[in-house]
Design a protein around this motif. Structure first.
Motif, PDB file in Angstrom:
ATOM      1  N   ALA A 212      36.879   8.031 -25.829  1.00 15.14           N
ATOM      2  CA  ALA A 212      36.337   9.469 -26.199  1.00 15.14           C
ATOM      3  C   ALA A 212      35.507   8.929 -27.305  1.00 15.14           C
ATOM      4  O   ALA A 212      36.005   7.645 -28.394  1.00 15.14           O
ATOM      5  CB  ALA A 212      37.491   9.920 -27.522  1.00 15.14           C
ATOM      6  N   SER A 213      33.953   9.601 -27.675  1.00 10.83           N
ATOM      7  CA  SER A 213      32.983   8.940 -28.969  1.00 10.83           C
ATOM      8  C   SER A 213      33.603   9.056 -29.841  1.00 10.83           C
ATOM      9  O   SER A 213      34.203  10.410 -30.454  1.00 10.83           O
ATOM     10  CB  SER A 213      31.818   9.498 -28.327  1.00 10.83           C
ATOM     11  OG  SER A 213      31.353  11.234 -28.655  1.00 10.83           O
ATOM     12  N   ALA A 214      32.573   9.397 -30.585  1.00 11.12           N
ATOM     13  CA  ALA A 214      32.999  10.143 -32.146  1.00 11.12           C
ATOM     14  C   ALA A 214      32.515  11.282 -32.377  1.00 11.12           C
ATOM     15  O   ALA A 214      33.543  12.096 -33.216  1.00 11.12           O
ATOM     16  CB  ALA A 214      31.737   9.143 -33.145  1.00 11.12           C
ATOM     17  N   ASP A 215      31.983  12.511 -31.234  1.00  9.01           N
ATOM     18  CA  ASP A 215      31.729  14.008 -31.689  1.00  9.01           C
ATOM     19  C   ASP A 215      32.939  14.211 -30.518  1.00  9.01           C
ATOM     20  O   ASP A 215      32.851  15.671 -30.634  1.00  9.01           O
ATOM     21  CB  ASP A 215      30.189  13.723 -30.934  1.00  9.01           C
ATOM     22  CG  ASP A 215      30.004  13.736 -29.589  1.00  9.01           C
ATOM     23  OD1 ASP A 215      30.917  12.970 -28.821  1.00  9.01           O
ATOM     24  OD2 ASP A 215      28.886  14.089 -29.150  1.00  9.01           O
ATOM     25  N   GLY A 216      33.643  13.152 -30.147  1.00  5.26           N
ATOM     26  CA  GLY A 216      34.806  14.407 -29.671  1.00  5.26           C
ATOM     27  C   GLY A 216      34.944  14.536 -27.963  1.00  5.26           C
ATOM     28  O   GLY A 216      35.662  14.567 -27.330  1.00  5.26           O
TER      29      GLY A 216
ATOM     30  N   TRP B  50      39.247   1.661 -27.489  1.00  5.09           N
ATOM     31  CA  TRP B  50      38.775   1.719 -28.857  1.00  5.09           C
ATOM     32  C   TRP B  50      37.471   0.648 -29.411  1.00  5.09           C
ATOM     33  O   TRP B  50      36.827  -0.007 -30.326  1.00  5.09           O
ATOM     34  CB  TRP B  50      39.969  -0.070 -29.561  1.00  5.09           C
ATOM     35  CG  TRP B  50      40.352  -1.364 -28.634  1.00  5.09           C
ATOM     36  CD1 TRP B  50      41.744  -1.116 -27.683  1.00  5.09           C
ATOM     37  CD2 TRP B  50      39.114  -2.575 -27.472  1.00  5.09           C
ATOM     38  NE1 TRP B  50      40.790  -2.386 -26.559  1.00  5.09           N
ATOM     39  CE2 TRP B  50      39.735  -3.251 -26.935  1.00  5.09           C
ATOM     40  CE3 TRP B  50      37.931  -2.233 -28.411  1.00  5.09           C
ATOM     41  CZ2 TRP B  50      39.605  -3.993 -26.586  1.00  5.09           C
ATOM     42  CZ3 TRP B  50      37.293  -3.611 -28.061  1.00  5.09           C
ATOM     43  CH2 TRP B  50      38.029  -4.215 -26.648  1.00  5.09           C
ATOM     44  N   VAL B  51      36.870   0.573 -28.023  1.00 11.98           N
ATOM     45  CA  VAL B  51      35.162   0.056 -27.849  1.00 11.98           C
ATOM     46  C   VAL B  51      34.542   2.039 -29.218  1.00 11.98           C
ATOM     47  O   VAL B  51      34.388   3.273 -28.958  1.00 11.98           O
ATOM     48  CB  VAL B  51      34.727   0.494 -26.788  1.00 11.98           C
ATOM     49  CG1 VAL B  51      33.229   0.560 -26.990  1.00 11.98           C
ATOM     50  CG2 VAL B  51      35.773  -1.018 -25.929  1.00 11.98           C
ATOM     51  N   LYS B  52      33.760   1.206 -30.220  1.00 12.32           N
ATOM     52  CA  LYS B  52      32.917   1.888 -30.324  1.00 12.32           C
ATOM     53  C   LYS B  52      31.585   2.818 -30.296  1.00 12.32           C
ATOM     54  O   LYS B  52      31.319   4.056 -29.820  1.00 12.32           O
ATOM     55  CB  LYS B  52      32.840   1.905 -32.155  1.00 12.32           C
ATOM     56  CG  LYS B  52      34.260   1.223 -33.564  1.00 12.32           C
ATOM     57  CD  LYS B  52      33.623   1.270 -34.946  1.00 12.32           C
ATOM     58  CE  LYS B  52      35.049   0.960 -35.280  1.00 12.32           C
ATOM     59  NZ  LYS B  52      35.999   2.088 -35.134  1.00 12.32           N
ATOM     60  N   ASP B  53      31.088   1.503 -29.632  1.00 14.11           N
ATOM     61  CA  ASP B  53      29.668   2.334 -29.102  1.00 14.11           C
ATOM     62  C   ASP B  53      29.969   1.168 -28.198  1.00 14.11           C
ATOM     63  O   ASP B  53      29.379  -0.266 -27.196  1.00 14.11           O
ATOM     64  CB  ASP B  53      29.033   1.088 -29.764  1.00 14.11           C
ATOM     65  CG  ASP B  53      27.681   2.031 -29.552  1.00 14.11           C
ATOM     66  OD1 ASP B  53      27.111   1.959 -28.385  1.00 14.11           O
ATOM     67  OD2 ASP B  53      26.453   1.192 -30.520  1.00 14.11           O
TER      68      ASP B  53
END
Length: 261
Positions: A146-150, A69-72
């Motif tokens: 997983a990062s925002a870009d996949g 759930w970590v975004k950055d």
């Protein structure tokens, strides 16, 4: 706390000890540090009926656990270790405890005895290895972030427990070690819930390890040779860079090994 460890065994020795499928050869690593890739063992898919092929698999993961759930990741603490007493209920580790328990092959670990504040004594590093010279399996957890870009990165941490009486004079915590006869139960996340394996997350037996005082060369992650394990007299007057801290580990040189973030 376990902030550095080593894996000196050959690929064949790891393969035999963990009963895993064939893995490629790899060099001995004398000073494994946070953020570096580490070898982990996971439970594989069920093989064909009657097959003798091992189900366990070896893979690489970044040492530094990252909840999904970590975004950055740059704004999240580096989770090198997880306390065994709280991992079942803590939000960061709860899902991994239920679904992604792993084994981490090791030949031993390093720990620092830090004197009380005001003392003139210096920190003393120790190389802590099995007395029988064999491999051990640290209990660990993994998570695929997983990062925002996949893009995805497999991450891992080591579970720790309160130190046993023989190790307590050096440090108050040490890695949890899973004995070979319990590998299957620890890795079985389908039928063994966290409460079923809680009894495995305890301090290692007192007779398992021996602690050897070593120089502060291990403090510098660029020092990767066998000389960092040479015995020294405790308190020897050598250069004293500060012992590694988890928050600073992300910024350290990785000694030529890739950084997964």
């Amino acid at each position: 706390m376990c902030g550095r460890y080593a894996l000196l065994a050959t690929a064949d020795e790891v393969l035999e000890f963990f009963s895993i499928a064939l893995i490629e050869d790899f060099p001995a690593r004398f000073n494994i540090a946070p953020t570096q890739p580490i070898l982990i063992v996971i439970e594989g898919e069920t093989g064909a009926p009657g097959s003798n092929m091992p189900r366990r698999k070896a893979m690489l993961a970044r040492w530094g656990f990252m909840p999904g759930w970590v975004k950055d990741p740059r704004e999240f603490p580096l989770l090198v270790n997880a306390r065994s007493e709280t991992a079942i209920d803590k939000a960061s580790f709860r899902a991994a405890m239920r679904h992604r328990r792993i084994l981490i092959p090791a030949s031993g670990f390093y720990e620092w005895h830090r004197p009380d504040k005001g003392s003139k004594q210096k920190s003393q590093a120790y190389w802590v290895r099995p007395k029988n010279g064999k491999i051990v399996a640290f209990a660990g957890l993994m998570e695929t972030w997983a990062s925002a870009d996949g893009s995805e990165v497999d991450t891992a941490c080591i579970l720790t427990a309160p130190a046993n009486p023989s190790f307590a004079p050096i440090h108050d915590r040490m890695p949890v070690v899973i004995p070979p006869e319990e590998f299957a139960r620890w890795l079985d996340c389908k039928t063994q819930e966290p409460r079923d394996v809680a009894g495995l997350m305890v301090s290692p037996p007192e007779e398992l390890f021996e602690a050897i005082p070593v120089s502060d060369r291990v403090n510098k992650v660029a020092n990767t040779g066998p000389e960092i394990q040479d015995r020294v007299e405790p308190g020897a007057d050598v250069a004293q860079p500060k012992p590694p801290k988890a928050k600073a580990a992300r910024r350290e040189s990785d000694g030529g090994q890739m950084d997964l973030f």
